[in-house]
Design an enzyme around this catalytic site. Sequence first.
Site, PDB file in Angstrom:
ATOM      1  N   LYS A 157       0.812  -1.038   0.009  1.00 57.05           N
ATOM      2  CA  LYS A 157       0.029   0.146  -0.053  1.00 57.05           C
ATOM      3  C   LYS A 157       0.931   1.073   0.155  1.00 57.05           C
ATOM      4  O   LYS A 157       0.410   2.341  -0.358  1.00 57.05           O
ATOM      5  CB  LYS A 157      -0.933   0.011   1.211  1.00 57.05           C
ATOM      6  CG  LYS A 157      -0.330  -0.096   2.601  1.00 57.05           C
ATOM      7  CD  LYS A 157      -1.182  -0.079   3.775  1.00 57.05           C
ATOM      8  CE  LYS A 157      -1.975  -1.397   4.049  1.00 57.05           C
ATOM      9  NZ  LYS A 157      -1.338  -2.410   4.246  1.00 57.05           N
TER      10      LYS A 157
ATOM     11  N   HIS B 164      -0.188  -4.499  14.527  1.00 58.69           N
ATOM     12  CA  HIS B 164       0.725  -3.399  13.916  1.00 58.69           C
ATOM     13  C   HIS B 164       0.605  -2.174  14.965  1.00 58.69           C
ATOM     14  O   HIS B 164      -0.419  -1.776  15.628  1.00 58.69           O
ATOM     15  CB  HIS B 164      -0.347  -2.889  12.673  1.00 58.69           C
ATOM     16  CG  HIS B 164       0.591  -1.997  11.972  1.00 58.69           C
ATOM     17  ND1 HIS B 164       1.304  -0.823  12.372  1.00 58.69           N
ATOM     18  CD2 HIS B 164       0.760  -2.113  10.630  1.00 58.69           C
ATOM     19  CE1 HIS B 164       1.766  -0.349  11.228  1.00 58.69           C
ATOM     20  NE2 HIS B 164       1.772  -0.938  10.253  1.00 58.69           N
TER      21      HIS B 164
ATOM     22  N   GLU C  62       5.296  -6.798   8.492  1.00 59.79           N
ATOM     23  CA  GLU C  62       4.599  -6.144   7.104  1.00 59.79           C
ATOM     24  C   GLU C  62       5.268  -4.681   7.013  1.00 59.79           C
ATOM     25  O   GLU C  62       4.602  -3.985   7.018  1.00 59.79           O
ATOM     26  CB  GLU C  62       3.137  -6.074   7.130  1.00 59.79           C
ATOM     27  CG  GLU C  62       2.338  -7.326   7.486  1.00 59.79           C
ATOM     28  CD  GLU C  62       1.032  -7.206   7.917  1.00 59.79           C
ATOM     29  OE1 GLU C  62       0.553  -6.016   8.297  1.00 59.79           O
ATOM     30  OE2 GLU C  62       0.518  -8.219   8.295  1.00 59.79           O
TER      31      GLU C  62
END
Length: 423
Positions: A79, A207, A284
Amino acid sequence: ALPVDPQESAGPAGSTWPTEIIQLGPGESAREVVCKKIRELSDSHHRDPFMVADLGVLAGRHQTFCQALPRVLPFYAMKCNSSPWVLRVLAALGTGFDCASQVELEQVLGLGVAPSRIIYANPCKSISSLQYAACHGVQLLTFDSEEELAKVAQHHPGARLVLRLWTEDSSSIFPLSTKFGARLDMCEHLLKVARDLGLAVVGASFHVGSSCQNALVFEKAIADCRRIFEMGRGVGHEMNLLDIGGGFPGAEGLEPVFEEMAGVIRAALARDFPEGTGVEVIAEPGRFYAASVCTAAVNIVGKKAVLEAGGRRKLLYYLNDGHYGIFRACIREPVPRTPIVVKELGSKPPLFPCILYGPTCDAFDKLSKQEVQLPELDVGDWLIFPSMGAYTWVMSSTFNGFLPASICYAMGPEFRSLLETAP
Ligand code: PLP
Protein backbone atom coordinates in the site's frame (compact mmCIF):
# COMPACT_ATOMS: atom_id res chain seq x y z
CA ALA A 1 18.73 4.08 -20.13
CA LEU A 2 18.17 0.37 -19.96
CA PRO A 3 14.98 -0.88 -21.61
CA VAL A 4 13.63 -3.71 -19.48
CA ASP A 5 9.99 -4.11 -20.22
CA PRO A 6 8.21 -2.98 -23.36
CA GLN A 7 4.81 -3.22 -21.67
CA GLU A 8 3.37 -0.05 -20.25
CA SER A 9 1.03 -0.34 -17.29
CA ALA A 10 -1.20 2.09 -15.44
CA GLY A 11 0.63 4.47 -13.11
CA PRO A 12 -0.68 6.93 -10.52
CA ALA A 13 -4.11 8.42 -11.26
CA GLY A 14 -4.35 7.39 -14.88
CA SER A 15 -0.76 8.07 -15.95
CA THR A 16 1.48 5.34 -17.37
CA TRP A 17 4.63 3.85 -15.91
CA PRO A 18 7.90 4.52 -17.66
CA THR A 19 9.26 1.52 -19.49
CA GLU A 20 12.94 2.06 -18.92
CA ILE A 21 15.33 2.23 -16.03
CA ILE A 22 18.18 4.74 -15.96
CA GLN A 23 21.43 2.97 -15.32
CA LEU A 24 23.45 4.84 -12.70
CA GLY A 25 27.18 5.16 -13.25
CA PRO A 26 29.58 3.86 -10.58
CA GLY A 27 29.03 5.89 -7.42
CA GLU A 28 26.26 7.96 -9.03
CA SER A 29 23.22 8.63 -6.84
CA ALA A 30 19.57 9.29 -7.60
CA ARG A 31 20.12 12.83 -6.29
CA GLU A 32 22.53 13.42 -9.19
CA VAL A 33 19.92 12.14 -11.64
CA VAL A 34 17.45 14.58 -10.11
CA CYS A 35 19.91 17.48 -10.52
CA LYS A 36 20.67 16.48 -14.12
CA LYS A 37 16.97 16.36 -14.93
CA ILE A 38 16.44 19.75 -13.27
CA ARG A 39 19.20 21.24 -15.45
CA GLU A 40 17.54 19.80 -18.57
CA LEU A 41 14.08 21.05 -17.59
CA SER A 42 15.35 24.47 -16.62
CA ASP A 43 16.02 25.28 -20.27
CA SER A 44 12.29 25.14 -20.90
CA HIS A 45 9.15 26.47 -19.25
CA HIS A 46 7.96 22.90 -18.58
CA ARG A 47 9.04 22.38 -15.03
CA ASP A 48 6.60 19.71 -13.93
CA PRO A 49 7.19 17.89 -10.64
CA PHE A 50 8.93 14.53 -10.82
CA MET A 51 10.42 11.80 -8.67
CA VAL A 52 13.43 9.58 -9.18
CA ALA A 53 13.28 6.14 -7.56
CA ASP A 54 16.55 4.36 -6.88
CA LEU A 55 15.82 0.63 -6.93
CA GLY A 56 19.29 -0.10 -5.55
CA VAL A 57 18.30 1.73 -2.36
CA LEU A 58 15.30 -0.62 -2.13
CA ALA A 59 17.57 -3.66 -2.35
CA GLY A 60 19.76 -2.09 0.36
CA ARG A 61 16.79 -1.60 2.69
CA HIS A 62 15.91 -5.27 2.28
CA GLN A 63 19.44 -6.26 3.21
CA THR A 64 19.39 -3.99 6.30
CA PHE A 65 16.04 -5.41 7.40
CA CYS A 66 17.14 -9.03 7.03
CA GLN A 67 20.46 -8.43 8.79
CA ALA A 68 18.80 -6.76 11.78
CA LEU A 69 15.92 -9.24 12.03
CA PRO A 70 17.22 -12.53 10.61
CA ARG A 71 14.32 -14.56 11.99
CA VAL A 72 11.67 -12.34 10.45
CA LEU A 73 10.46 -12.81 6.88
CA PRO A 74 9.29 -9.47 5.42
CA PHE A 75 5.92 -9.34 3.66
CA TYR A 76 6.23 -5.88 2.05
CA ALA A 77 3.14 -3.70 2.68
CA MET A 78 2.55 -2.67 -0.93
CA LYS A 79 0.00 0.00 0.00
CA CYS A 80 2.86 2.38 0.68
CA ASN A 81 4.36 2.19 -2.82
CA SER A 82 2.91 -0.27 -5.31
CA SER A 83 4.85 0.70 -8.42
CA PRO A 84 5.52 -2.36 -10.60
CA TRP A 85 9.29 -1.86 -10.43
CA VAL A 86 9.30 -1.79 -6.65
CA LEU A 87 7.19 -4.95 -6.55
CA ARG A 88 9.29 -6.71 -9.19
CA VAL A 89 12.56 -6.02 -7.40
CA LEU A 90 11.13 -7.20 -4.09
CA ALA A 91 9.64 -10.30 -5.70
CA ALA A 92 13.09 -11.08 -7.14
CA LEU A 93 14.61 -10.58 -3.69
CA GLY A 94 12.16 -13.12 -2.28
CA THR A 95 9.98 -11.01 0.03
CA GLY A 96 6.35 -11.83 0.64
CA PHE A 97 3.60 -9.23 0.16
CA ASP A 98 0.97 -7.73 2.44
CA CYS A 99 -2.08 -6.80 0.36
CA ALA A 100 -4.98 -4.62 1.51
CA SER A 101 -7.44 -5.06 -1.35
CA GLN A 102 -8.40 -7.14 -4.38
CA VAL A 103 -6.57 -4.77 -6.72
CA GLU A 104 -3.37 -5.28 -4.73
CA LEU A 105 -3.89 -9.06 -4.79
CA GLU A 106 -4.40 -8.93 -8.56
CA GLN A 107 -1.25 -6.85 -8.99
CA VAL A 108 1.13 -9.19 -7.12
CA LEU A 109 -0.48 -12.37 -8.42
CA GLY A 110 -0.16 -10.87 -11.90
CA LEU A 111 3.60 -10.65 -11.35
CA GLY A 112 3.67 -14.40 -10.79
CA VAL A 113 4.12 -14.23 -7.00
CA ALA A 114 2.93 -17.49 -5.38
CA PRO A 115 -0.26 -17.09 -3.30
CA SER A 116 1.60 -18.63 -0.35
CA ARG A 117 3.81 -15.51 -0.30
CA ILE A 118 0.82 -13.21 0.26
CA ILE A 119 -1.05 -12.17 3.38
CA TYR A 120 -4.36 -10.38 2.85
CA ALA A 121 -3.90 -8.20 5.91
CA ASN A 122 -6.99 -6.01 5.92
CA PRO A 123 -9.10 -7.17 8.86
CA CYS A 124 -12.33 -5.97 7.15
CA LYS A 125 -12.66 -7.40 3.64
CA SER A 126 -15.51 -7.21 1.15
CA ILE A 127 -17.30 -10.47 0.29
CA SER A 128 -16.27 -10.22 -3.35
CA SER A 129 -12.58 -9.79 -2.45
CA LEU A 130 -12.80 -12.76 -0.05
CA GLN A 131 -14.20 -14.84 -2.90
CA TYR A 132 -11.39 -13.61 -5.14
CA ALA A 133 -8.77 -14.60 -2.52
CA ALA A 134 -10.38 -18.05 -2.15
CA CYS A 135 -10.46 -18.60 -5.94
CA HIS A 136 -6.81 -17.60 -6.33
CA GLY A 137 -5.39 -19.62 -3.44
CA VAL A 138 -4.58 -16.71 -1.11
CA GLN A 139 -5.16 -18.35 2.24
CA LEU A 140 -3.54 -16.14 4.87
CA LEU A 141 -6.07 -13.53 6.05
CA THR A 142 -6.26 -11.34 9.12
CA PHE A 143 -9.43 -10.77 11.17
CA ASP A 144 -10.42 -8.99 14.37
CA SER A 145 -14.17 -9.54 14.77
CA GLU A 146 -16.95 -12.13 14.84
CA GLU A 147 -18.59 -10.46 11.84
CA GLU A 148 -15.47 -11.04 9.75
CA LEU A 149 -15.37 -14.68 10.85
CA ALA A 150 -18.96 -15.16 9.67
CA LYS A 151 -18.05 -13.81 6.21
CA VAL A 152 -14.91 -15.95 6.03
CA ALA A 153 -16.82 -19.10 7.06
CA GLN A 154 -19.24 -18.56 4.19
CA HIS A 155 -16.94 -17.28 1.46
CA HIS A 156 -13.44 -18.58 2.24
CA PRO A 157 -13.76 -21.54 4.62
CA GLY A 158 -10.30 -22.87 3.71
CA ALA A 159 -8.55 -19.71 4.95
CA ARG A 160 -5.62 -19.77 7.38
CA LEU A 161 -6.60 -16.99 9.75
CA VAL A 162 -4.42 -14.62 11.73
CA LEU A 163 -6.00 -12.80 14.68
CA ARG A 164 -5.06 -9.10 14.71
CA LEU A 165 -4.45 -7.80 18.20
CA TRP A 166 -5.13 -4.23 19.34
CA THR A 167 -2.01 -2.31 20.40
CA GLU A 168 -1.52 0.87 22.41
CA ASP A 169 -0.21 2.93 19.48
CA SER A 170 -1.11 6.48 20.51
CA SER A 171 2.54 7.55 20.35
CA SER A 172 2.86 6.48 16.71
CA ILE A 173 2.65 9.23 14.11
CA PHE A 174 -0.08 7.39 12.20
CA PRO A 175 -2.02 5.34 14.78
CA LEU A 176 -4.22 2.48 13.48
CA SER A 177 -5.70 0.94 16.61
CA THR A 178 -8.82 3.11 16.77
CA LYS A 179 -9.88 1.27 13.64
CA PHE A 180 -8.38 -2.23 13.90
CA GLY A 181 -7.41 -4.90 16.38
CA ALA A 182 -9.16 -7.10 18.95
CA ARG A 183 -8.52 -6.40 22.63
CA LEU A 184 -6.65 -9.19 24.39
CA ASP A 185 -9.64 -9.95 26.61
CA MET A 186 -11.78 -10.63 23.50
CA CYS A 187 -9.30 -12.97 21.83
CA GLU A 188 -10.25 -16.23 23.52
CA HIS A 189 -13.88 -15.68 22.57
CA LEU A 190 -12.94 -14.98 18.93
CA LEU A 191 -10.72 -18.07 18.82
CA LYS A 192 -13.64 -20.21 20.08
CA VAL A 193 -16.06 -18.67 17.58
CA ALA A 194 -13.59 -19.47 14.77
CA ARG A 195 -13.24 -23.05 15.99
CA ASP A 196 -17.03 -23.49 16.26
CA LEU A 197 -17.37 -22.25 12.67
CA GLY A 198 -14.81 -24.86 11.57
CA LEU A 199 -12.19 -22.21 10.72
CA ALA A 200 -8.43 -22.60 11.23
CA VAL A 201 -6.66 -19.83 13.13
CA VAL A 202 -2.92 -20.25 12.58
CA GLY A 203 -1.47 -17.21 14.32
CA ALA A 204 -1.62 -13.68 15.64
CA SER A 205 -0.65 -10.28 14.24
CA PHE A 206 -0.49 -6.67 15.32
CA HIS A 207 0.53 -3.27 14.00
CA VAL A 208 2.13 -0.76 16.37
CA GLY A 209 1.02 2.17 14.19
CA SER A 210 2.97 3.64 11.29
CA SER A 211 6.16 5.51 12.24
CA CYS A 212 6.17 4.02 15.70
CA GLN A 213 7.98 6.20 18.23
CA ASN A 214 8.25 3.71 21.06
CA ALA A 215 10.03 0.39 20.46
CA LEU A 216 8.65 -1.02 23.71
CA VAL A 217 5.19 -1.30 22.12
CA PHE A 218 6.62 -4.23 20.12
CA GLU A 219 7.75 -5.91 23.34
CA LYS A 220 4.29 -5.70 24.90
CA ALA A 221 2.52 -6.78 21.70
CA ILE A 222 4.80 -9.81 21.24
CA ALA A 223 4.16 -10.84 24.86
CA ASP A 224 0.39 -10.47 24.28
CA CYS A 225 0.66 -12.60 21.13
CA ARG A 226 2.23 -15.34 23.19
CA ARG A 227 -0.93 -15.26 25.35
CA ILE A 228 -3.02 -15.51 22.16
CA PHE A 229 -0.98 -18.55 21.06
CA GLU A 230 -1.67 -20.21 24.43
CA MET A 231 -5.38 -19.41 24.16
CA GLY A 232 -5.51 -20.63 20.56
CA ARG A 233 -3.79 -23.92 21.35
CA GLY A 234 -6.06 -24.27 24.38
CA VAL A 235 -9.16 -24.24 22.18
CA GLY A 236 -7.66 -26.52 19.51
CA HIS A 237 -6.01 -24.28 16.90
CA GLU A 238 -2.56 -25.07 15.53
CA MET A 239 -0.81 -21.77 16.12
CA ASN A 240 2.41 -21.38 14.14
CA LEU A 241 2.56 -17.86 12.61
CA LEU A 242 3.45 -14.60 14.34
CA ASP A 243 3.08 -11.41 12.28
CA ILE A 244 4.72 -8.36 13.89
CA GLY A 245 3.27 -5.91 11.31
CA GLY A 246 4.87 -2.64 10.19
CA GLY A 247 5.66 0.64 11.93
CA PHE A 248 9.43 0.71 11.36
CA PRO A 249 11.00 4.13 10.64
CA GLY A 250 11.32 5.22 7.05
CA ALA A 251 13.27 8.41 6.48
CA GLU A 252 16.99 8.59 5.86
CA GLY A 253 19.07 9.05 9.00
CA LEU A 254 16.77 7.04 11.26
CA GLU A 255 18.97 3.93 11.31
CA PRO A 256 19.67 4.18 15.09
CA VAL A 257 15.93 4.15 15.78
CA PHE A 258 15.55 1.04 13.61
CA GLU A 259 18.50 -0.71 15.26
CA GLU A 260 17.01 -0.03 18.70
CA MET A 261 13.62 -1.33 17.59
CA ALA A 262 15.19 -4.43 16.05
CA GLY A 263 17.08 -5.08 19.31
CA VAL A 264 13.85 -4.91 21.33
CA ILE A 265 12.11 -7.24 18.83
CA ARG A 266 14.96 -9.79 18.81
CA ALA A 267 14.93 -9.93 22.62
CA ALA A 268 11.13 -10.23 22.81
CA LEU A 269 11.09 -13.00 20.21
CA ALA A 270 13.84 -14.89 22.05
CA ARG A 271 11.83 -14.66 25.28
CA ASP A 272 8.30 -15.36 24.03
CA PHE A 273 8.84 -17.31 20.79
CA PRO A 274 12.24 -18.99 21.12
CA GLU A 275 13.78 -20.47 18.01
CA GLY A 276 13.10 -24.13 17.41
CA THR A 277 9.49 -24.01 18.65
CA GLY A 278 8.08 -24.19 15.13
CA VAL A 279 6.74 -20.63 14.95
CA GLU A 280 7.34 -18.72 11.71
CA VAL A 281 7.74 -14.95 12.21
CA ILE A 282 6.77 -12.48 9.49
CA ALA A 283 6.48 -8.66 9.37
CA GLU A 284 4.68 -6.18 7.11
CA PRO A 285 7.17 -3.34 6.65
CA GLY A 286 6.12 -0.62 4.22
CA ARG A 287 7.67 2.76 4.98
CA PHE A 288 10.97 1.19 6.05
CA TYR A 289 11.48 -0.26 2.58
CA ALA A 290 10.07 2.48 0.39
CA ALA A 291 10.59 5.90 1.99
CA SER A 292 14.22 6.51 1.08
CA VAL A 293 13.83 5.03 -2.42
CA CYS A 294 12.35 8.20 -3.98
CA THR A 295 13.60 11.77 -4.24
CA ALA A 296 11.09 14.39 -5.43
CA ALA A 297 11.72 17.66 -7.25
CA VAL A 298 9.08 20.41 -7.33
CA ASN A 299 9.10 23.86 -8.83
CA ILE A 300 8.03 27.22 -7.43
CA VAL A 301 5.25 28.50 -9.69
CA GLY A 302 4.17 31.48 -7.59
CA LYS A 303 5.40 33.62 -4.72
CA LYS A 304 4.13 36.32 -2.36
CA ALA A 305 5.94 38.27 0.30
CA VAL A 306 3.80 39.46 3.21
CA LEU A 307 4.61 41.80 6.06
CA GLU A 308 3.11 40.58 9.29
CA ALA A 309 2.27 42.68 12.34
CA GLY A 310 5.56 43.66 13.94
CA GLY A 311 7.26 43.93 10.57
CA ARG A 312 8.08 40.22 10.18
CA ARG A 313 8.62 39.30 6.53
CA LYS A 314 7.03 36.02 5.56
CA LEU A 315 7.24 34.27 2.21
CA LEU A 316 4.51 32.23 0.61
CA TYR A 317 5.78 29.85 -2.05
CA TYR A 318 3.27 28.17 -4.38
CA LEU A 319 4.63 24.81 -5.59
CA ASN A 320 3.46 22.65 -8.48
CA ASP A 321 2.81 19.67 -6.19
CA GLY A 322 1.13 19.66 -2.81
CA HIS A 323 -1.34 18.09 -0.43
CA TYR A 324 -3.49 16.62 -3.20
CA GLY A 325 -0.37 15.23 -4.88
CA ILE A 326 2.60 13.48 -3.34
CA PHE A 327 2.55 15.41 -0.03
CA ARG A 328 -0.83 14.16 1.24
CA ALA A 329 0.52 12.43 4.34
CA CYS A 330 3.04 15.15 5.22
CA ILE A 331 0.44 17.36 6.93
CA ARG A 332 0.20 14.68 9.64
CA GLU A 333 3.92 14.58 10.31
CA PRO A 334 5.03 16.41 13.50
CA VAL A 335 8.11 17.98 11.92
CA PRO A 336 7.67 19.81 8.61
CA ARG A 337 9.85 18.70 5.72
CA THR A 338 12.46 21.30 4.82
CA PRO A 339 13.54 20.91 1.20
CA ILE A 340 16.98 21.22 -0.33
CA VAL A 341 17.16 24.44 -2.35
CA VAL A 342 18.58 24.11 -5.87
CA LYS A 343 20.12 27.54 -6.31
CA GLU A 344 23.51 29.21 -5.90
CA LEU A 345 23.06 31.47 -2.87
CA GLY A 346 25.94 32.95 -0.92
CA SER A 347 27.39 30.91 1.94
CA LYS A 348 24.87 31.98 4.60
CA PRO A 349 21.78 33.51 2.97
CA PRO A 350 19.22 35.02 5.36
CA LEU A 351 16.32 32.67 6.11
CA PHE A 352 12.65 33.66 6.28
CA PRO A 353 9.60 31.93 7.70
CA CYS A 354 7.86 30.36 4.71
CA ILE A 355 4.62 28.56 3.97
CA LEU A 356 4.81 25.99 1.18
CA TYR A 357 1.49 25.84 -0.65
CA GLY A 358 0.44 23.27 -3.25
CA PRO A 359 -0.98 24.30 -6.64
CA THR A 360 -4.76 23.87 -6.14
CA CYS A 361 -7.27 26.58 -5.23
CA ASP A 362 -7.84 25.06 -1.78
CA ALA A 363 -6.23 27.02 1.07
CA PHE A 364 -5.74 23.73 2.97
CA ASP A 365 -3.39 22.65 0.19
CA LYS A 366 -0.06 23.15 1.92
CA LEU A 367 2.80 20.83 2.75
CA SER A 368 2.65 21.29 6.52
CA LYS A 369 0.77 23.33 9.08
CA GLN A 370 4.01 24.81 10.37
CA GLU A 371 6.33 27.30 8.72
CA VAL A 372 9.72 26.26 7.40
CA GLN A 373 12.82 28.46 7.25
CA LEU A 374 14.04 29.03 3.69
CA PRO A 375 16.02 31.70 1.82
CA GLU A 376 14.45 34.17 -0.59
CA LEU A 377 13.71 32.23 -3.81
CA ASP A 378 12.04 33.02 -7.10
CA VAL A 379 9.40 31.67 -9.42
CA GLY A 380 11.05 28.92 -11.48
CA ASP A 381 13.40 27.73 -8.71
CA TRP A 382 13.48 24.07 -7.74
CA LEU A 383 13.20 22.35 -4.37
CA ILE A 384 14.28 18.76 -3.70
CA PHE A 385 12.60 16.55 -1.12
CA PRO A 386 14.43 13.33 -0.17
CA SER A 387 12.68 10.28 1.38
CA MET A 388 9.51 10.63 -0.69
CA GLY A 389 8.93 6.95 -1.55
CA ALA A 390 6.30 5.97 1.03
CA TYR A 391 2.64 7.02 1.02
CA THR A 392 3.29 9.71 -1.59
CA TRP A 393 2.21 9.13 -5.21
CA VAL A 394 -0.08 6.27 -4.11
CA MET A 395 -2.17 8.91 -2.37
CA SER A 396 -2.05 11.53 -5.11
CA SER A 397 -5.11 12.70 -7.03
CA THR A 398 -5.87 14.88 -10.04
CA PHE A 399 -7.81 17.43 -7.94
CA ASN A 400 -8.08 20.80 -9.76
CA GLY A 401 -6.63 19.14 -12.86
CA PHE A 402 -3.07 18.82 -11.62
CA LEU A 403 -1.50 15.60 -12.85
CA PRO A 404 0.53 13.45 -10.45
CA ALA A 405 4.31 13.85 -10.50
CA SER A 406 6.00 11.63 -13.07
CA ILE A 407 8.37 8.95 -11.79
CA CYS A 408 11.53 7.62 -13.33
CA TYR A 409 13.54 4.68 -12.09
CA ALA A 410 17.27 4.33 -11.67
CA MET A 411 19.53 1.53 -10.59
CA GLY A 412 23.26 0.94 -10.15
CA PRO A 413 25.03 -1.70 -12.27
CA GLU A 414 25.56 -3.93 -9.23
CA PHE A 415 21.81 -4.56 -9.09
CA ARG A 416 21.30 -5.24 -12.78
CA SER A 417 21.05 -9.01 -12.22
CA LEU A 418 17.99 -8.40 -10.01
CA LEU A 419 16.09 -7.07 -13.01
CA GLU A 420 16.99 -10.15 -15.00
CA THR A 421 15.48 -12.42 -12.33
CA ALA A 422 12.53 -10.09 -11.61
CA PRO A 423 9.13 -11.43 -12.72
N1 PLP B 1 0.35 -3.59 7.57
C1 PLP B 1 -0.84 -3.01 7.72
C2 PLP B 1 -2.00 -3.87 8.01
C3 PLP B 1 -0.98 -1.63 7.58
O1 PLP B 1 -2.18 -1.06 7.73
C4 PLP B 1 0.17 -0.85 7.27
C5 PLP B 1 0.07 0.60 7.14
O2 PLP B 1 -0.96 1.20 7.24
C6 PLP B 1 1.39 -1.51 7.10
C7 PLP B 1 1.46 -2.88 7.28
C8 PLP B 1 2.65 -0.77 6.77
O3 PLP B 1 3.04 0.01 7.81
P1 PLP B 1 4.41 0.83 7.75
O4 PLP B 1 4.45 1.56 6.47
O5 PLP B 1 4.36 1.69 8.94
O6 PLP B 1 5.52 -0.17 7.85
